[in-house]
Write a protein that holds these residues in place. Structure first.
Motif, PDB file in Angstrom:
ATOM      1  N   ALA A   1       0.831  -1.204   0.000  1.00  0.00           N
ATOM      2  CA  ALA A   1       0.000   0.000   0.000  1.00  0.00           C
ATOM      3  C   ALA A   1       0.870   1.262   0.000  1.00  0.00           C
ATOM      4  O   ALA A   1       0.549   2.246  -0.682  1.00  0.00           O
ATOM      5  CB  ALA A   1      -0.933  -0.009   1.203  1.00  0.00           C
TER       6      ALA A   1
ATOM      7  N   GLN B   1       0.959   4.111  -2.998  1.00  0.00           N
ATOM      8  CA  GLN B   1       0.797   5.541  -2.732  1.00  0.00           C
ATOM      9  C   GLN B   1       2.011   6.330  -3.200  1.00  0.00           C
ATOM     10  O   GLN B   1       1.881   7.386  -3.825  1.00  0.00           O
ATOM     11  CB  GLN B   1       0.559   5.762  -1.247  1.00  0.00           C
TER      12      GLN B   1
ATOM     13  N   ARG C   1      -2.109   2.538  -9.669  1.00  0.00           N
ATOM     14  CA  ARG C   1      -3.542   2.292  -9.487  1.00  0.00           C
ATOM     15  C   ARG C   1      -3.750   0.784  -9.496  1.00  0.00           C
ATOM     16  O   ARG C   1      -3.444   0.128 -10.498  1.00  0.00           O
ATOM     17  CB  ARG C   1      -4.350   2.950 -10.604  1.00  0.00           C
TER      18      ARG C   1
ATOM     19  N   ALA D   1      -7.784  -6.008   3.240  1.00  0.00           N
ATOM     20  CA  ALA D   1      -7.912  -4.597   3.629  1.00  0.00           C
ATOM     21  C   ALA D   1      -7.764  -4.358   5.122  1.00  0.00           C
ATOM     22  O   ALA D   1      -7.759  -3.201   5.554  1.00  0.00           O
ATOM     23  CB  ALA D   1      -9.278  -4.070   3.168  1.00  0.00           C
TER      24      ALA D   1
ATOM     25  N   LEU E   1      -5.068  -1.845   6.112  1.00  0.00           N
ATOM     26  CA  LEU E   1      -4.782  -0.785   5.147  1.00  0.00           C
ATOM     27  C   LEU E   1      -5.643   0.433   5.440  1.00  0.00           C
ATOM     28  O   LEU E   1      -6.723   0.332   6.010  1.00  0.00           O
ATOM     29  CB  LEU E   1      -5.033  -1.280   3.713  1.00  0.00           C
TER      30      LEU E   1
ATOM     31  N   GLN F   1      -7.329   5.052   1.445  1.00  0.00           N
ATOM     32  CA  GLN F   1      -6.557   4.662   0.262  1.00  0.00           C
ATOM     33  C   GLN F   1      -7.114   3.392  -0.376  1.00  0.00           C
ATOM     34  O   GLN F   1      -7.160   3.283  -1.605  1.00  0.00           O
ATOM     35  CB  GLN F   1      -5.091   4.421   0.639  1.00  0.00           C
ATOM     36  N   CYS F   2      -7.538   2.460   0.452  1.00  0.00           N
ATOM     37  CA  CYS F   2      -8.025   1.167  -0.030  1.00  0.00           C
ATOM     38  C   CYS F   2      -9.543   1.129   0.092  1.00  0.00           C
ATOM     39  O   CYS F   2     -10.078   1.098   1.206  1.00  0.00           O
ATOM     40  CB  CYS F   2      -7.387   0.033   0.775  1.00  0.00           C
ATOM     41  N   ARG F   3     -10.246   1.155  -1.037  1.00  0.00           N
ATOM     42  CA  ARG F   3     -11.706   1.184  -1.040  1.00  0.00           C
ATOM     43  C   ARG F   3     -12.277  -0.168  -1.446  1.00  0.00           C
ATOM     44  O   ARG F   3     -11.771  -0.803  -2.387  1.00  0.00           O
ATOM     45  CB  ARG F   3     -12.217   2.256  -2.005  1.00  0.00           C
TER      46      ARG F   3
ATOM     47  N   PRO G   1      -9.772   3.057  -9.512  1.00  0.00           N
ATOM     48  CA  PRO G   1      -8.818   3.761  -8.648  1.00  0.00           C
ATOM     49  C   PRO G   1      -8.143   4.928  -9.352  1.00  0.00           C
ATOM     50  O   PRO G   1      -7.881   4.883 -10.556  1.00  0.00           O
ATOM     51  CB  PRO G   1      -7.794   2.666  -8.308  1.00  0.00           C
TER      52      PRO G   1
ATOM     53  N   GLU H   1      -4.247   4.727  -5.276  1.00  0.00           N
ATOM     54  CA  GLU H   1      -5.396   4.066  -4.656  1.00  0.00           C
ATOM     55  C   GLU H   1      -5.447   2.578  -4.980  1.00  0.00           C
ATOM     56  O   GLU H   1      -4.944   2.123  -6.010  1.00  0.00           O
ATOM     57  CB  GLU H   1      -6.703   4.716  -5.108  1.00  0.00           C
ATOM     58  N   ILE H   2      -6.107   1.853  -4.073  1.00  0.00           N
ATOM     59  CA  ILE H   2      -6.372   0.421  -4.233  1.00  0.00           C
ATOM     60  C   ILE H   2      -7.887   0.239  -4.177  1.00  0.00           C
ATOM     61  O   ILE H   2      -8.540   0.734  -3.260  1.00  0.00           O
ATOM     62  CB  ILE H   2      -5.708  -0.396  -3.115  1.00  0.00           C
TER      63      ILE H   2
ATOM     64  N   LEU I   1     -10.844  -2.768  -4.232  1.00  0.00           N
ATOM     65  CA  LEU I   1     -11.176  -4.190  -4.152  1.00  0.00           C
ATOM     66  C   LEU I   1     -12.655  -4.328  -4.475  1.00  0.00           C
ATOM     67  O   LEU I   1     -13.499  -3.830  -3.723  1.00  0.00           O
ATOM     68  CB  LEU I   1     -10.878  -4.732  -2.750  1.00  0.00           C
TER      69      LEU I   1
END
Length: 259
Positions: free
Chosen positions: A24, A28, A33, A54, A57, A61-63, A88, A92-93, A95
């Motif tokens: 992660a 960043q 992406r 996640a 994280l 940043q991680c959605r 993303p 960004e990450i 899932l």
């Protein structure tokens, strides 16, 4: 070999979660992406796998994206349109707990789309994904596999557990009668959308804990080197002595005065 126990699972997962945290930071720092699709039958274990990826994280940043059924307006749009808004941005990450592949699975089997819409999807999905990859998005597609016997056990568990009852929708109950149809739909989907630029990875999730470890290990191994040399975080000394809070006992505040 019996199923993996929780204690052993956590022991094996911990070093991978440190690697996920490093990943992660790399995403960043580099502005990459990262997009990961989690697909599979009902009860396969998509939600649990996503939670463990996640877990440590930064949620900013991680959605996690799990879209509801399309609205009347969305159902008239280009099929991929509502998914594009959730892709993303730099650093960004994302899932996705199910994705545009709903059209090749539940919509096909349950008759929620026409044959023409289904065929158009199978033709357009590889082109759409090629555009994403060519633009620099790191795209990974996972299909979580579960046998019918194991699926039935998990349906029964959901029925008996009041905390999991929300997972048994009418569509879920209908889907358990269509195991063979879902298998045929999956095979047709794999044949049409397993490409060099966006390949599928199938993971055995009959043992969910082992499946999660396998998936996370594969994801980490397929990324480039993600370790960054970072200076340790320094905590400067506080000015004066640390302050103590007065509120040691939890108690309700008096009613807020009305104007």
């Amino acid at each position: 070999m019996g199923k993996l126990k929780r204690k052993e699972y956590e022991r094996l997962l911990e070093p991978m979660q440190l690697e996920l945290a490093a990943m992660a930071r790399w995403v960043q720092h580099s502005g990459q992406r990262l997009l990961v699709l989690f697909e599979g039958r009902d009860t396969a274990g998509k939600g649990g796998a996503i939670q463990d990826v996640a877990r440590h994280l930064n949620p900013r940043q991680c959605r996690v994206v799990a879209l509801p059924r399309p609205t009347d307006r969305e159902s008239t749009q280009w099929y991929f349109q509502r998914h594009v808004a959730h892709l993303p941005a730099a650093g960004e990450i994302v899932l996705m707990d199910r994705s545009w592949y709903n059209r090749a699975g539940v919509e096909k089997v349950m008759g929620y789309c026409t044959d023409a819409q289904y065929q158009a999807f199978l033709e357009q999905a590889p082109v759409f994904e090629r555009l994403l990859v060519d633009d620099g998005i790191l795209l990974f597609k996972y299909w979580l596999c579960v046998d019918q016997e194991q699926q039935e056990k998990r349906f029964a568990e959901r029925r008996e557990d009041p905390l999991k009852g929300w997972k048994l929708s009418p569509v879920d109950l209908r889907s358990r009668l269509e195991y063979g149809a879902y298998t045929q739909a999956r095979e047709a989907m794999l044949e049409a959308t397993h490409t060099r630029h966006a390949p599928w990875t199938l993971v055995d999730f009959n043992d969910q804990k082992l499946g999660r470890l396998t998936l996370i290990r594969d994801l980490l191994d397929r990324l480039p080197e993600t370790r960054l040399d970072e200076a340790p975080i320094e905590l400067p000394p506080l000015p004066g002595r640390p302050k103590k809070e007065k509120y040691g006992v939890v108690k309700p505040l008096p009613p807020y005065p009305l104007a």
